[in-house]
Design a protein around this motif. Structure first.
Motif, PDB file in Angstrom:
ATOM      1  N   UNK A   1      -9.581   5.140  -8.585  1.00 56.42           N
ATOM      2  CA  UNK A   1      -8.567   5.584  -9.547  1.00 56.42           C
ATOM      3  C   UNK A   1      -7.491   6.455  -8.912  1.00 56.42           C
ATOM      4  N   UNK A   2      -7.738   6.938  -7.702  1.00 48.77           N
ATOM      5  CA  UNK A   2      -6.889   8.000  -7.157  1.00 48.77           C
ATOM      6  C   UNK A   2      -5.939   7.583  -6.042  1.00 48.77           C
ATOM      7  N   UNK A   3      -6.251   6.514  -5.315  1.00 46.27           N
ATOM      8  CA  UNK A   3      -5.422   6.182  -4.157  1.00 46.27           C
ATOM      9  C   UNK A   3      -3.993   5.858  -4.602  1.00 46.27           C
ATOM     10  N   UNK A   4      -2.978   6.448  -3.972  1.00 48.76           N
ATOM     11  CA  UNK A   4      -1.594   6.193  -4.377  1.00 48.76           C
ATOM     12  C   UNK A   4      -1.181   4.747  -4.084  1.00 48.76           C
ATOM     13  N   UNK A   5      -0.447   4.153  -5.026  1.00 48.02           N
ATOM     14  CA  UNK A   5       0.044   2.787  -4.880  1.00 48.02           C
ATOM     15  C   UNK A   5       1.544   2.765  -5.160  1.00 48.02           C
ATOM     16  N   UNK A   6       2.305   2.242  -4.200  1.00 44.98           N
ATOM     17  CA  UNK A   6       3.742   2.021  -4.367  1.00 44.98           C
ATOM     18  C   UNK A   6       3.981   0.519  -4.415  1.00 44.98           C
ATOM     19  N   UNK A   7       4.704   0.050  -5.437  1.00 47.13           N
ATOM     20  CA  UNK A   7       5.073  -1.357  -5.520  1.00 47.13           C
ATOM     21  C   UNK A   7       6.445  -1.582  -4.903  1.00 47.13           C
ATOM     22  N   UNK A   8       6.589  -2.692  -4.178  1.00 47.08           N
ATOM     23  CA  UNK A   8       7.878  -3.146  -3.675  1.00 47.08           C
ATOM     24  C   UNK A   8       8.262  -4.403  -4.452  1.00 47.08           C
ATOM     25  N   UNK A   9       9.491  -4.455  -4.952  1.00 46.25           N
ATOM     26  CA  UNK A   9       9.865  -5.633  -5.739  1.00 46.25           C
ATOM     27  C   UNK A   9      11.369  -5.826  -5.763  1.00 46.25           C
ATOM     28  N   UNK A  10      11.765  -7.077  -5.976  1.00 47.41           N
ATOM     29  CA  UNK A  10      13.184  -7.386  -6.150  1.00 47.41           C
ATOM     30  C   UNK A  10      13.590  -7.216  -7.602  1.00 47.41           C
ATOM     31  N   UNK A  11      12.612  -7.027  -8.499  1.00 43.60           N
ATOM     32  CA  UNK A  11      12.886  -6.883  -9.928  1.00 43.60           C
ATOM     33  C   UNK A  11      13.048  -5.411 -10.280  1.00 43.60           C
ATOM     34  N   UNK A  12      13.903  -5.133 -11.252  1.00 45.66           N
ATOM     35  CA  UNK A  12      14.095  -3.733 -11.636  1.00 45.66           C
ATOM     36  C   UNK A  12      14.307  -3.559 -13.134  1.00 45.66           C
ATOM     37  N   UNK A  13      14.007  -4.593 -13.936  1.00 47.33           N
ATOM     38  CA  UNK A  13      14.111  -4.443 -15.375  1.00 47.33           C
ATOM     39  C   UNK A  13      13.063  -3.444 -15.865  1.00 47.33           C
ATOM     40  N   UNK A  14      13.355  -2.797 -16.986  1.00 48.73           N
ATOM     41  CA  UNK A  14      12.426  -1.804 -17.528  1.00 48.73           C
ATOM     42  C   UNK A  14      11.043  -2.391 -17.730  1.00 48.73           C
TER      43      UNK A  14
ATOM     44  N   UNK B   1     -10.637   2.224   5.468  1.00 49.36           N
ATOM     45  CA  UNK B   1     -10.259   3.349   4.622  1.00 49.36           C
ATOM     46  C   UNK B   1      -8.752   3.583   4.747  1.00 49.36           C
ATOM     47  N   UNK B   2      -8.103   3.747   3.591  1.00 47.26           N
ATOM     48  CA  UNK B   2      -6.657   3.967   3.565  1.00 47.26           C
ATOM     49  C   UNK B   2      -6.332   5.190   2.718  1.00 47.26           C
ATOM     50  N   UNK B   3      -5.190   5.804   3.045  1.00 49.07           N
ATOM     51  CA  UNK B   3      -4.716   6.959   2.291  1.00 49.07           C
ATOM     52  C   UNK B   3      -3.711   6.563   1.213  1.00 49.07           C
ATOM     53  N   UNK B   4      -3.007   5.444   1.434  1.00 54.80           N
ATOM     54  CA  UNK B   4      -1.953   5.012   0.508  1.00 54.80           C
ATOM     55  C   UNK B   4      -1.722   3.510   0.675  1.00 54.80           C
ATOM     56  N   UNK B   5      -1.318   2.849  -0.403  1.00 57.48           N
ATOM     57  CA  UNK B   5      -1.068   1.409  -0.394  1.00 57.48           C
ATOM     58  C   UNK B   5       0.385   1.143  -0.780  1.00 57.48           C
ATOM     59  N   UNK B   6       1.018   0.211  -0.058  1.00 50.08           N
ATOM     60  CA  UNK B   6       2.373  -0.244  -0.394  1.00 50.08           C
ATOM     61  C   UNK B   6       2.273  -1.750  -0.597  1.00 50.08           C
ATOM     62  N   UNK B   7       2.467  -2.198  -1.846  1.00 53.40           N
ATOM     63  CA  UNK B   7       2.193  -3.592  -2.209  1.00 53.40           C
ATOM     64  C   UNK B   7       3.438  -4.296  -2.729  1.00 53.40           C
ATOM     65  N   UNK B   8       3.781  -5.408  -2.106  1.00 57.68           N
ATOM     66  CA  UNK B   8       4.826  -6.266  -2.646  1.00 57.68           C
ATOM     67  C   UNK B   8       4.295  -6.894  -3.933  1.00 57.68           C
ATOM     68  N   UNK B   9       5.147  -7.034  -4.930  1.00 63.57           N
ATOM     69  CA  UNK B   9       4.694  -7.600  -6.208  1.00 63.57           C
ATOM     70  C   UNK B   9       4.499  -9.103  -6.096  1.00 63.57           C
ATOM     71  N   UNK B  10       5.486  -9.815  -5.577  1.00 65.19           N
ATOM     72  CA  UNK B  10       5.425 -11.283  -5.485  1.00 65.19           C
ATOM     73  C   UNK B  10       4.856 -11.698  -4.136  1.00 65.19           C
ATOM     74  N   UNK B  11       3.574 -12.098  -4.128  1.00 67.19           N
ATOM     75  CA  UNK B  11       2.910 -12.534  -2.899  1.00 67.19           C
ATOM     76  C   UNK B  11       2.095 -13.786  -3.177  1.00 67.19           C
ATOM     77  N   UNK B  12       1.882 -14.623  -2.151  1.00 66.78           N
ATOM     78  CA  UNK B  12       1.011 -15.796  -2.335  1.00 66.78           C
ATOM     79  C   UNK B  12      -0.459 -15.390  -2.430  1.00 66.78           C
ATOM     80  N   UNK B  13      -1.235 -16.272  -3.034  1.00 67.30           N
ATOM     81  CA  UNK B  13      -2.698 -16.156  -3.161  1.00 67.30           C
ATOM     82  C   UNK B  13      -3.128 -15.092  -4.165  1.00 67.30           C
ATOM     83  N   UNK B  14      -2.492 -13.925  -4.132  1.00 68.13           N
ATOM     84  CA  UNK B  14      -2.786 -12.885  -5.115  1.00 68.13           C
ATOM     85  C   UNK B  14      -1.585 -11.949  -5.177  1.00 68.13           C
ATOM     86  N   UNK B  15      -0.990 -11.802  -6.374  1.00 67.39           N
ATOM     87  CA  UNK B  15       0.204 -10.960  -6.477  1.00 67.39           C
ATOM     88  C   UNK B  15      -0.169  -9.476  -6.461  1.00 67.39           C
TER      89      UNK B  15
END
Length: 226
Positions: free
Chosen positions: A75-88, A48-62
């Motif tokens: 539908x409710x758990x907060x997700x933050x993406x980490x990425x080197x990309x920043x285009x709109x 069980x987790x309260x929040x997820x921090x996910x890198x966008x570019x990862x092996x096996x499953x992005x």
């Protein structure tokens, strides 16, 4: 009793992942670190987790694919993406895959922590408002649906988020730039047009109660009147 915030970190760079993990654990987080998307999904299913921090570019499953799978279950758990990309486009893709926030590498730990706490505060508020009365409708935030008498109207994730923010400022102006940045990641022209489409969809689903209106306050935002 352990009251630490349970965070799942999916980051395929071992050194960065370890730094983030150790830093967060000094700030009341309990961190589980996965090195790829598949490993992260296994951790998610079995813990069980309260929040997820996910890198966008990862092996096996992005990160986007992983977030989409998780959103099908939660539908409710907060997700933050980490990425080197920043285009709109990249930011929009992140929100379309169920992300709540987007952090560009390199980032400061303070910024990550502030964003995490902000999202967790929003979830706490929403959990206290599972059923919201809107005129003759009941808005079930958790199940993403509107109920009118015996009729149910299913909402998309973004429709549900937009309606939630409108209800929290019922009969007041919801600032256009604020909601665009929150849900679309940018308040540019194209995102503004996209939001107008979502507002139109909500109007149609709320039309059975003629006392409900979503008014466009030109130059400022929208107002839910009921």
């Amino acid at each position: 009793m352990d009251n630490k915030i349970r965070l799942l970190l999916a980051e395929d760079e071992p050194s960065l992942g370890q730094i983030v993990k150790e830093s967060l654990e000094t700030r009341n987080f309990k961190v589980t670190h996965a090195l790829n998307g598949e490993e992260a999904y296994e951790y998610y299913k079995n813990n069980e987790f309260d929040i997820l921090v996910l890198d966008v570019m990862m092996p096996k499953k992005d990160g986007f694919t992983l977030a989409k799978e998780i959103r099908n279950e939660n539908k409710n758990i907060p997700i933050i993406f980490l990425t080197a990309k920043s285009q709109t486009k990249d930011v929009i893709d992140g929100f379309n895959h169920g992300g709540n926030d987007y952090l560009k590498k390199p980032f400061s730990m303070e910024e990550l922590i502030i964003r995490a706490y902000s999202l967790l505060d929003r979830v706490t508020v929403k959990n206290n408002f599972q059923n919201i009365v809107i005129g003759q409708y009941i808005f079930n935030y958790e199940k993403q649906k509107l109920i009118f008498n015996d009729e149910n109207f299913l909402l998309t994730h973004r429709e549900s988020e937009l309606l939630f923010h409108l209800t929290q400022r019922k009969n007041e102006i919801l600032d256009r730039s604020f909601i665009l940045n929150k849900l679309w990641g940018d308040d540019d022209f194209f995102n503004a047009r996209s939001m107008d489409v979502f507002i139109s969809k909500l109007r149609k689903k709320l039309k059975k109660d003629q006392n409900i209106q979503i008014i466009n306050i030109r130059g400022y935002g929208y107002k839910l009147m009921c």
